[in-house]
Design a protein around this motif. Sequence first.
Motif, mmCIF file in Angstrom:
data_model
loop_
_atom_site.group_PDB
_atom_site.id
_atom_site.type_symbol
_atom_site.label_atom_id
_atom_site.label_comp_id
_atom_site.label_asym_id
_atom_site.label_seq_id
_atom_site.Cartn_x
_atom_site.Cartn_y
_atom_site.Cartn_z
ATOM 1 N N LEU A 1 0.817 -1.212 0.000
ATOM 2 C CA LEU A 1 0.000 0.000 0.000
ATOM 3 C C LEU A 1 0.851 1.262 0.000
ATOM 4 O O LEU A 1 0.612 2.193 -0.777
ATOM 5 N N LYS B 1 1.183 4.099 -2.999
ATOM 6 C CA LYS B 1 0.851 5.516 -2.809
ATOM 7 C C LYS B 1 2.017 6.425 -3.183
ATOM 8 O O LYS B 1 1.841 7.456 -3.842
ATOM 9 N N ILE C 1 -7.046 1.883 1.175
ATOM 10 C CA ILE C 1 -6.891 3.010 0.252
ATOM 11 C C ILE C 1 -8.133 3.897 0.269
ATOM 12 O O ILE C 1 -8.037 5.125 0.264
ATOM 13 N N ASP D 1 -8.197 6.287 3.251
ATOM 14 C CA ASP D 1 -7.044 7.175 3.441
ATOM 15 C C ASP D 1 -7.369 8.556 2.874
ATOM 16 O O ASP D 1 -7.315 8.787 1.664
ATOM 17 N N LYS E 1 -6.153 10.246 -5.566
ATOM 18 C CA LYS E 1 -7.104 9.226 -6.021
ATOM 19 C C LYS E 1 -8.103 9.771 -7.040
ATOM 20 O O LYS E 1 -8.488 9.086 -7.988
#
Length: 418
Positions: free
Chosen positions: A91, A95, A120, A123, A130
């Motif tokens: 993860l 990112k 995700i 977050d 995103k």
Amino acid sequence: MEMEQEKMTMNKELSPDAAAYCCSACHGDETWSYNHPIRGRAKSRSLSASPALGSTKEFRHIQDPASQRLTWNKSPKSVLVIKKMRDASLLQPFKELCTHLMEENMIVYVEKKVLEDPAIASDESFGAVKKKFCTFREDYDDISNQIDFIICLGGDGTLLYASSLFQGSVPPVMAFHLGSLGFLTPFSFENFQSQVTQVIEGNAAVVLRSRLKVRVVKELRGKKTAVHNGLGENGSQAAGLDMDVGKQAMQYQVLNEVVIDRGPSSYLSNVDVYLDGHLITTVQGDGVIVSTPTGSTAYAAAAGASMIHPNVPAIMITPICPHSLSFRPIVVPAGVELKIMLSPEARNTAWVSFDGRKRQEIRHGDSISITTSCYPLPSICVRDPVSDWFESLAQCLHWNVRKKQAHFEEEEEEEEEG
């Protein structure tokens, strides 16, 4: 999505004046060339195999595998990021990579199910990044002509998955070793920023990993198979349905191997193998593996086959536990067409899988045709194709690891001479 279908051209250069090699699998309408664009958005990328500057090699008629270089006709703008699923340790690297790519003004594509991961989705600090993602769903959205290059985070399975997403030409793939084995993933994530920059600038070597074009033809036995968005059974690419003759055809692009085995049956598998229309053998055993040179270090190696460098144009046929003392693995030229069917005397059906996916049953009357695909997978190297391959053999498979033999002491040597 509406995409423009582009042809990949390939050419085996044995001399500066050599003619293009025509792929028999494509009936001569495509050629293989290291000096022509492989694919891309507005032909934005190409592979070059020009010898490195300063090369003083005398024999120039033999292509040096280490000379294949990645070049861009236009600066790459879009990248597909593939992350290994169900791995919490990836993860943070995911990112960091996506944030860096956004800062480089890249268009980032990710699979929709990756963003559905609770870690995700919850977050908030990653929310701004995103929102800029372009998302797609496997088997439903066609992104084949939208991607300039691919970055994989995980093990060898992520590279195999990337291959399965592109049933035509494949963008160059940069694979980071964040999985368990990592034979096909040469990059370390520690210095990913500089390594990604090198790729974007075109300063990288490339190895063209050949794939197999596999066509499965099945008899329809009173069961209609739903086809959505050009996809057939198990999400495979549907090559066509001919209801008049009662046949269903599906096509796959395979990077590692096609495995035909006996499945859950206790009987030996019994399949006939044809090469260019001629019966060459009948496999009686647990099954048979048809692999690319890339796949020679996977299941085929475990079954006793030789390991072949991915630059070698070949197809490997490896039996799985054959009931014969003389059935050795063989290597055949890349241009041949293999056809595998159940023998008339077979007591049971067989099962087939493609790079470990799309597993399905093969019955009497069904056939599997295999040849070298016109669409290889361009894999980006850390150093060059030869160095990377031997590094993987040593680090991942511990090839030829043995304790060094002790040398004789001087006194012992004198005694021996005396």
